[in-house]
Design a protein around this motif. Sequence first.
Motif, PDB file in Angstrom:
ATOM      1  N   VAL A  17       0.858  -1.191   0.000  1.00  0.00           N
ATOM      2  CA  VAL A  17       0.000   0.000   0.000  1.00  0.00           C
ATOM      3  C   VAL A  17       0.890   1.236   0.000  1.00  0.00           C
ATOM      4  O   VAL A  17       0.647   2.207  -0.716  1.00  0.00           O
ATOM      5  CB  VAL A  17      -0.964  -0.010   1.217  1.00  0.00           C
ATOM      6  N   GLY A  18       1.991   1.172   0.782  1.00  0.00           N
ATOM      7  CA  GLY A  18       2.928   2.291   0.815  1.00  0.00           C
ATOM      8  C   GLY A  18       3.489   2.574  -0.563  1.00  0.00           C
ATOM      9  O   GLY A  18       3.541   3.725  -1.010  1.00  0.00           O
ATOM     10  N   TYR A 210      -3.137   0.987 -10.016  1.00  0.00           N
ATOM     11  CA  TYR A 210      -4.563   1.240 -10.254  1.00  0.00           C
ATOM     12  C   TYR A 210      -5.367  -0.053 -10.275  1.00  0.00           C
ATOM     13  O   TYR A 210      -6.522  -0.087  -9.854  1.00  0.00           O
ATOM     14  CB  TYR A 210      -4.746   2.123 -11.500  1.00  0.00           C
ATOM     15  N   GLN A 211      -4.722  -1.132 -10.714  1.00  0.00           N
ATOM     16  CA  GLN A 211      -5.350  -2.448 -10.622  1.00  0.00           C
ATOM     17  C   GLN A 211      -5.601  -2.785  -9.143  1.00  0.00           C
ATOM     18  O   GLN A 211      -6.662  -3.264  -8.764  1.00  0.00           O
ATOM     19  CB  GLN A 211      -4.428  -3.499 -11.255  1.00  0.00           C
ATOM     20  N   TYR A 212      -4.611  -2.464  -8.314  1.00  0.00           N
ATOM     21  CA  TYR A 212      -4.762  -2.709  -6.876  1.00  0.00           C
ATOM     22  C   TYR A 212      -5.947  -1.921  -6.325  1.00  0.00           C
ATOM     23  O   TYR A 212      -6.763  -2.440  -5.554  1.00  0.00           O
ATOM     24  CB  TYR A 212      -3.483  -2.326  -6.104  1.00  0.00           C
ATOM     25  N   ILE A 217     -11.433  -2.126  -3.887  1.00  0.00           N
ATOM     26  CA  ILE A 217     -12.841  -1.709  -3.789  1.00  0.00           C
ATOM     27  C   ILE A 217     -13.728  -2.944  -3.760  1.00  0.00           C
ATOM     28  O   ILE A 217     -14.644  -3.073  -2.947  1.00  0.00           O
ATOM     29  CB  ILE A 217     -13.227  -0.797  -4.978  1.00  0.00           C
ATOM     30  N   GLU A 218     -13.428  -3.890  -4.631  1.00  0.00           N
ATOM     31  CA  GLU A 218     -14.197  -5.135  -4.732  1.00  0.00           C
ATOM     32  C   GLU A 218     -14.193  -5.896  -3.397  1.00  0.00           C
ATOM     33  O   GLU A 218     -15.188  -6.482  -2.993  1.00  0.00           O
ATOM     34  CB  GLU A 218     -13.555  -5.986  -5.837  1.00  0.00           C
ATOM     35  N   GLN A 219     -13.049  -5.852  -2.725  1.00  0.00           N
ATOM     36  CA  GLN A 219     -12.900  -6.639  -1.493  1.00  0.00           C
ATOM     37  C   GLN A 219     -13.482  -5.954  -0.261  1.00  0.00           C
ATOM     38  O   GLN A 219     -13.619  -6.585   0.778  1.00  0.00           O
ATOM     39  CB  GLN A 219     -11.416  -6.872  -1.222  1.00  0.00           C
ATOM     40  N   PHE A 220     -13.774  -4.676  -0.378  1.00  0.00           N
ATOM     41  CA  PHE A 220     -14.237  -3.929   0.808  1.00  0.00           C
ATOM     42  C   PHE A 220     -15.623  -4.430   1.234  1.00  0.00           C
ATOM     43  O   PHE A 220     -16.441  -4.786   0.388  1.00  0.00           O
ATOM     44  CB  PHE A 220     -14.260  -2.426   0.476  1.00  0.00           C
ATOM     45  N   PRO A 221     -15.895  -4.478   2.553  1.00  0.00           N
ATOM     46  CA  PRO A 221     -17.208  -4.966   3.012  1.00  0.00           C
ATOM     47  C   PRO A 221     -18.378  -4.189   2.404  1.00  0.00           C
ATOM     48  O   PRO A 221     -18.219  -3.036   2.011  1.00  0.00           O
ATOM     49  CB  PRO A 221     -17.174  -4.740   4.521  1.00  0.00           C
TER      50      PRO A 221
END
Length: 258
Positions: A17-18, A210-212, A217-221
């Motif tokens: 993330v960093g 940007y893929q990350y 977003i997809e993985q967020f609850p």
Amino acid sequence: THFGFETISEAQKEARVGAVFSSVASSYDRMNDLMSLGIHRLWKDHFVRSLNPGSRDSETGWNILDVAGGTGDIAFRMLDHATNVNLDLKTKVTIADINADMLAEGQKRAQETPYGNSGRLSFVQGNAEHMPGIDSNSVDLYTVAFGIRNFTNKDAALREAFRILKPGGVFACLEFSHVNSSLFNAFYKRWSFGAIPLIGQLVAGDRDSYQYLVESIEQFPTQEEFKSMIEDAGFIAPGQGYENLTGGIASIHRGVKP
Ligand code: SAM
């Protein structure tokens, strides 16, 4: 290198993330505009307006902590609103972010605002999951915009938010969320998984970051799951607990510390 779905350790996730945010720091706004077709500005305006920071009759103003505040987008809006709408020159914002490059970008931008040397804006580097430098029961409003999705341990960050807020203080989160219409979702998925990494490659020369972002977003609850996490940290979620923006592409969650 689509590391969103790999099993990686917490330290690895934090390092990645960093790297993502160091890589995107200088092109961050331009990319946000392209990716969201400019809508992120409207969401941020709405977020700040709905929180109505500042107060006409407080002697001290509000003590606001903008976590993952990076380039200052939310903090500058908070101070604009307090100053211009509530005529409050005392409200202060601290921007906390884990990434030195994002903070440096925010500090640079602050000089182009009236708040650069006003004493109303400060910057601290730190991890939202553990902020020993911030006293318990000291903050009136905790904001996090497009940040919590990237935290390794979101529950720890929510507990830390609960600790540092005053009783009656508000936790407010603006984050990408889940679209509720299946037809709209089909279009949105094509846009996000198809166009966004491509735009990242063309504009920032960085497809992987940007893929990350898209995968995270997809993985967020879901909205309801995240509301439960906020309640589990001790907050009371007012009303429905969240507000969907643009069909759920983003949402605002709130919690009040009793
Ligand atoms: N809030 C800003 C906005 O809305 O434009 C910046 C959002 S940016 C997408 C996400 C920010 O979260 C980055 O600046 C990143 O460094 C920061 N971040 C990621 N993990 C963090 C953590 N554990 N603690 C604090 N900040 C973190």
